[in-house]
Design an enzyme around this catalytic site. Structure first.
Site, PDB file in Angstrom:
ATOM      1  N   PRO A   1     -18.675  -6.116 -56.879  1.00 43.60           N
ATOM      2  CA  PRO A   1     -18.127  -5.198 -57.877  1.00 43.60           C
ATOM      3  C   PRO A   1     -16.849  -4.476 -57.450  1.00 43.60           C
ATOM      4  CG  PRO A   1     -20.482  -4.878 -57.663  1.00 43.60           C
ATOM      5  CD  PRO A   1     -20.097  -5.886 -56.627  1.00 43.60           C
ATOM      6  N   ASN A   2     -15.921  -4.426 -58.350  1.00 44.79           N
ATOM      7  CA  ASN A   2     -14.662  -3.673 -58.232  1.00 44.79           C
ATOM      8  C   ASN A   2     -13.624  -4.336 -57.327  1.00 44.79           C
ATOM      9  OD1 ASN A   2     -15.422  -1.410 -59.936  1.00 44.79           O
ATOM     10  ND2 ASN A   2     -16.866  -0.902 -58.314  1.00 44.79           N
TER      11      ASN A   2
ATOM     12  N   ARG B   1      -6.712  -0.438 -57.045  1.00 44.40           N
ATOM     13  CA  ARG B   1      -7.782   0.497 -56.733  1.00 44.40           C
ATOM     14  C   ARG B   1      -7.522   1.152 -55.374  1.00 44.40           C
ATOM     15  NH1 ARG B   1     -13.447  -1.758 -54.359  1.00 44.40           N
ATOM     16  NH2 ARG B   1     -14.568   0.201 -54.534  1.00 44.40           N
TER      17      ARG B   1
ATOM     18  N   TYR C   1      -7.680   0.437 -49.634  1.00 42.60           N
ATOM     19  CA  TYR C   1      -7.880  -1.018 -49.687  1.00 42.60           C
ATOM     20  C   TYR C   1      -6.586  -1.829 -49.599  1.00 42.60           C
ATOM     21  CZ  TYR C   1     -12.545   0.386 -51.170  1.00 42.60           C
ATOM     22  OH  TYR C   1     -13.794   0.954 -51.221  1.00 42.60           O
TER      23      TYR C   1
ATOM     24  N   ASN D   1     -18.533  -9.868 -49.363  1.00 41.18           N
ATOM     25  CA  ASN D   1     -18.252  -8.435 -49.464  1.00 41.18           C
ATOM     26  C   ASN D   1     -19.010  -7.934 -50.685  1.00 41.18           C
ATOM     27  OD1 ASN D   1     -17.347  -5.860 -49.845  1.00 41.18           O
ATOM     28  ND2 ASN D   1     -15.187  -6.324 -49.459  1.00 41.18           N
TER      29      ASN D   1
ATOM     30  N   ALA E   1     -20.086  -1.868 -53.369  1.00 41.81           N
ATOM     31  CA  ALA E   1     -21.054  -0.768 -53.296  1.00 41.81           C
ATOM     32  C   ALA E   1     -22.507  -1.247 -53.301  1.00 41.81           C
ATOM     33  CB  ALA E   1     -20.815   0.209 -54.442  1.00 41.81           C
TER      34      ALA E   1
ATOM     35  N   HIS F   1     -24.861  -0.751 -50.280  1.00 44.54           N
ATOM     36  CA  HIS F   1     -25.522   0.498 -49.910  1.00 44.54           C
ATOM     37  C   HIS F   1     -26.876   0.712 -50.580  1.00 44.54           C
ATOM     38  CE1 HIS F   1     -21.599   0.962 -48.233  1.00 44.54           C
ATOM     39  NE2 HIS F   1     -21.015   1.073 -49.412  1.00 44.54           N
TER      40      HIS F   1
ATOM     41  N   GLU G   1     -21.319 -10.391 -43.534  1.00 48.31           N
ATOM     42  CA  GLU G   1     -20.932  -9.271 -44.401  1.00 48.31           C
ATOM     43  C   GLU G   1     -19.566  -8.735 -43.970  1.00 48.31           C
ATOM     44  OE1 GLU G   1     -23.999  -6.413 -45.389  1.00 48.31           O
ATOM     45  OE2 GLU G   1     -22.606  -4.762 -45.095  1.00 48.31           O
TER      46      GLU G   1
ATOM     47  N   HIS H   1     -16.378  -5.875 -44.913  1.00 52.45           N
ATOM     48  CA  HIS H   1     -15.820  -4.750 -45.663  1.00 52.45           C
ATOM     49  C   HIS H   1     -14.363  -4.569 -45.271  1.00 52.45           C
ATOM     50  CE1 HIS H   1     -19.741  -3.741 -47.114  1.00 52.45           C
ATOM     51  NE2 HIS H   1     -20.184  -3.919 -45.883  1.00 52.45           N
TER      52      HIS H   1
ATOM     53  N   ARG I   1     -16.089   6.613 -43.545  1.00 55.53           N
ATOM     54  CA  ARG I   1     -15.966   7.147 -44.905  1.00 55.53           C
ATOM     55  C   ARG I   1     -17.190   7.997 -45.268  1.00 55.53           C
ATOM     56  NH1 ARG I   1     -14.318   2.551 -48.863  1.00 55.53           N
ATOM     57  NH2 ARG I   1     -13.793   4.368 -50.144  1.00 55.53           N
TER      58      ARG I   1
HETATM   59  C1  DQA Z   1     -16.143  -2.083 -49.565  1.00 55.97           C
HETATM   60  C2  DQA Z   1     -16.750  -0.745 -49.125  1.00 55.97           C
HETATM   61  C3  DQA Z   1     -17.790  -0.245 -50.138  1.00 55.97           C
HETATM   62  O1  DQA Z   1     -18.328   0.997 -49.723  1.00 55.97           O
HETATM   63  C4  DQA Z   1     -17.139  -0.060 -51.488  1.00 55.97           C
HETATM   64  O2  DQA Z   1     -18.096   0.335 -52.431  1.00 55.97           O
HETATM   65  C5  DQA Z   1     -16.396  -1.263 -51.943  1.00 55.97           C
HETATM   66  C6  DQA Z   1     -15.583  -2.006 -50.974  1.00 55.97           C
HETATM   67  C7  DQA Z   1     -14.998  -2.522 -48.628  1.00 55.97           C
HETATM   68  O3  DQA Z   1     -14.598  -3.688 -48.728  1.00 55.97           O
HETATM   69  O4  DQA Z   1     -14.476  -1.728 -47.841  1.00 55.97           O
HETATM   70  O5  DQA Z   1     -16.384  -1.595 -53.128  1.00 55.97           O
HETATM   71  O6  DQA Z   1     -17.154  -3.075 -49.512  1.00 55.97           O
END
Ligand code: DQA
Length: 143
Positions: A8-9, A16, A21, A73, A76, A79, A97, A99, A106
């Site tokens: 997501p996102n 963003r 990022y 990746n 969120a 978590h 995994e 990030h 953070r």
């Molecule tokens: C993320 C870190 C996550 O906490 C966040 O919700 C993301 C991106 C990262 O790539 O740093 O969407 O996975």
């Protein structure tokens, strides 16, 4: 054949929170993953979804579709998604995994990953380089 999954996102990369990022887009990231795969002699397929169920189905199908490793990746979902965790632990393809940001530096809620324990390893805070290192680990058989 390797699979790169973004959750997501991550389709919003570049727009963003660029301070967190970076300014490069998902398209830039996917292009780099293809190029890194080519250097490693591996075909790479990149997919992104904002939907938990879609990510889960891609993980379920990975082995039968011939993938030998997954760089994930989960955004969120990392978590809190026990469903994603169960999808990873319920199949045999190794998952790394990744990030982009340093989640441990953070907010507190980002310090906990419910998925990392069922992955072969976790890379955090190295930007897009983390995806390259994840692909390398899968190819080198470290994962
Ligand atoms: C993320 C870190 C996550 O906490 C966040 O919700 C993301 C991106 C990262 O790539 O740093 O969407 O996975």
């Amino acid at each position: 054949m390797l699979l790169v999954l973004n959750g997501p996102n991550l389709n919003r990369l570049g727009l963003r929170e660029p301070g967190v990022y970076g300014s490069q887009t998902l398209e830039d990231l996917e292009r780099q993953c293809d190029a890194w795969g080519a250097e490693l002699g591996q075909a790479v397929t990149c997919r992104q979804s904002n939907y938990e169920g879609q990510l889960i189905e891609w993980i379920h199908e990975a082995e039968e579709h011939g993938f030998t490793g997954i760089v994930l990746n989960p955004g969120a979902l990392t978590h809190y998604s026990y469903a994603l965790r169960d999808a990873i632990s319920g199949q045999r393809v190794p998952v790394i995994e990744v990030h982009i940001s340093n989640v441990d530096a953070r907010e507190e809620f980002r310090h906990r990953s419910v998925t990392a324990a069922v992955c072969r390893g976790k890379i955090s805070g190295l930007g897009f380089l983390g995806y390259r290192l994840g692909l390398e680990a899968l190819v080198e058989g470290q994962a």
